[in-house]
Design a protein around this motif. Sequence first.
Motif, PDB file in Angstrom:
ATOM      1  N   LEU A  93       0.823  -1.201   0.000  1.00  0.00           N
ATOM      2  CA  LEU A  93       0.000   0.000   0.000  1.00  0.00           C
ATOM      3  C   LEU A  93       0.862   1.257   0.000  1.00  0.00           C
ATOM      4  CD1 LEU A  93      -2.660  -0.933   2.716  1.00  0.00           C
ATOM      5  CD2 LEU A  93      -2.914  -1.090   0.225  1.00  0.00           C
ATOM      6  N   PRO A  94       0.403   2.333  -0.641  1.00  0.00           N
ATOM      7  CA  PRO A  94       1.080   3.625  -0.495  1.00  0.00           C
ATOM      8  C   PRO A  94       1.048   4.064   0.971  1.00  0.00           C
ATOM      9  CG  PRO A  94      -0.462   3.666  -2.343  1.00  0.00           C
ATOM     10  CD  PRO A  94      -0.728   2.399  -1.591  1.00  0.00           C
ATOM     11  N   PRO A  95       2.054   4.829   1.413  1.00  0.00           N
ATOM     12  CA  PRO A  95       2.167   5.166   2.843  1.00  0.00           C
ATOM     13  C   PRO A  95       0.898   5.724   3.477  1.00  0.00           C
ATOM     14  CG  PRO A  95       4.176   5.778   1.724  1.00  0.00           C
ATOM     15  CD  PRO A  95       3.227   5.332   0.659  1.00  0.00           C
ATOM     16  N   ALA A  96       0.279   6.736   2.877  1.00  0.00           N
ATOM     17  CA  ALA A  96      -0.895   7.349   3.507  1.00  0.00           C
ATOM     18  C   ALA A  96      -2.061   6.373   3.577  1.00  0.00           C
ATOM     19  CB  ALA A  96      -1.307   8.611   2.749  1.00  0.00           C
ATOM     20  N   GLU A  97      -2.232   5.543   2.542  1.00  0.00           N
ATOM     21  CA  GLU A  97      -3.299   4.539   2.569  1.00  0.00           C
ATOM     22  C   GLU A  97      -3.048   3.530   3.681  1.00  0.00           C
ATOM     23  OE1 GLU A  97      -4.173   2.549  -1.059  1.00  0.00           O
ATOM     24  OE2 GLU A  97      -4.483   4.397  -2.204  1.00  0.00           O
ATOM     25  N   ARG A  98      -1.803   3.120   3.826  1.00  0.00           N
ATOM     26  CA  ARG A  98      -1.475   2.137   4.859  1.00  0.00           C
ATOM     27  C   ARG A  98      -1.776   2.678   6.256  1.00  0.00           C
ATOM     28  NH1 ARG A  98       3.903  -1.688   5.097  1.00  0.00           N
ATOM     29  NH2 ARG A  98       3.413  -2.752   7.046  1.00  0.00           N
ATOM     30  N   VAL A  99      -1.359   3.907   6.504  1.00  0.00           N
ATOM     31  CA  VAL A  99      -1.584   4.511   7.822  1.00  0.00           C
ATOM     32  C   VAL A  99      -3.077   4.666   8.091  1.00  0.00           C
ATOM     33  CG1 VAL A  99      -1.286   6.620   9.168  1.00  0.00           C
ATOM     34  CG2 VAL A  99       0.653   5.638   7.932  1.00  0.00           C
ATOM     35  N   ALA A 100      -3.822   5.165   7.119  1.00  0.00           N
ATOM     36  CA  ALA A 100      -5.268   5.354   7.309  1.00  0.00           C
ATOM     37  C   ALA A 100      -5.967   4.020   7.538  1.00  0.00           C
ATOM     38  CB  ALA A 100      -5.868   6.065   6.099  1.00  0.00           C
ATOM     39  N   PHE A 101      -5.600   3.005   6.781  1.00  0.00           N
ATOM     40  CA  PHE A 101      -6.224   1.688   6.927  1.00  0.00           C
ATOM     41  C   PHE A 101      -5.901   1.072   8.290  1.00  0.00           C
ATOM     42  CE2 PHE A 101      -5.922  -2.942   6.641  1.00  0.00           C
ATOM     43  CZ  PHE A 101      -7.186  -3.269   6.183  1.00  0.00           C
ATOM     44  N   VAL A 102      -4.640   1.110   8.665  1.00  0.00           N
ATOM     45  CA  VAL A 102      -4.250   0.511   9.950  1.00  0.00           C
ATOM     46  C   VAL A 102      -4.979   1.191  11.099  1.00  0.00           C
ATOM     47  CG1 VAL A 102      -2.330   0.284  11.586  1.00  0.00           C
ATOM     48  CG2 VAL A 102      -2.017  -0.375   9.196  1.00  0.00           C
ATOM     49  N   LEU A 103      -4.980   2.515  11.105  1.00  0.00           N
ATOM     50  CA  LEU A 103      -5.606   3.224  12.220  1.00  0.00           C
ATOM     51  C   LEU A 103      -7.110   2.980  12.275  1.00  0.00           C
ATOM     52  CD1 LEU A 103      -3.699   6.631  12.143  1.00  0.00           C
ATOM     53  CD2 LEU A 103      -3.500   4.807  13.855  1.00  0.00           C
TER      54      LEU A 103
END
Length: 291
Positions: free
Chosen positions: A115-125
């Motif tokens: 995943l792109p960084p921002a997508e990964r962070v948003a999904f995880v959180l």
Amino acid sequence: MDEHDGPAERFEAHREQLRAVAYRMLGSLSEADDAVQEAWLRLSRTDLDGIDNLEAWLRTVVSRLCLDMLRTRTSRREDPLGWQASALAGEDDPEHEAVLIDSVGRAMLVVLDRLPPAERVAFVLHDLFAIPFDQIAPIVERTPVAAKKLASRARQRVRGADTVPDAELGRQRRVVEAFLAAARSGDLHALLAVLAPDVVRRADPMVLTPGRETVARGADTVARETLVFGRRAKYAEPALVDGRVGVVIAPHGRLLLALAVTTAGDRVMEYDIIADPARLKRLDLALLSGG
């Protein structure tokens, strides 16, 4: 733990949760620990009286650190061949890391890593820790609506497209899990039972010892060869590989190999061991439902 405890005591109450968040964002225990330690250093230089919600403050700091680390990585898990060789030799995960990997799932870590960084962070959180989008938005530097879209795009990539009926995926999964179970246990008879008589195994040359054929045919030949693969099977987990149930092999939660599997009925008809980094990068990988 109350508000009169010192900064260290209050931080320690949140350390494991912060580590869990960072690990899912970064997929690396050492990097996760670095992010958590940096959060502590920042807290130690901050007046706690100005922090209304310490848990949210720490989570925001760690998440932003993880996002920066993801953005500055120069490669996307393209590990050197030396690391691949050590993984193929059957090197065990450190105990704590192995527990973390099991809690997340190897397939999840492999898919998150794409995943792109921002997508990964948003999904995880949001999807893994149920953090509301109004708190995620400032971390990823988006509006809450845009942050929701990031998580939605990530979710679609993590779960994959619904191109195969659930019943068919369920059948494929049962066959692949039977194959993995037999490989892990070294059970030749179980392998012969799950392999079609005319099964074909293909493999990238880089994963084979010198002189071995890239194509093997017949249940007996493939089954005996698969017994050697069994030592890697402890790092294996079913996943969607190009829309069908296959296998990802991920020591330390990092993709090393993938198996593209073709099944018919209750047998494996063919499987392709993919080790070439360029081929691995082109694969469409996703979690199985319930994975």
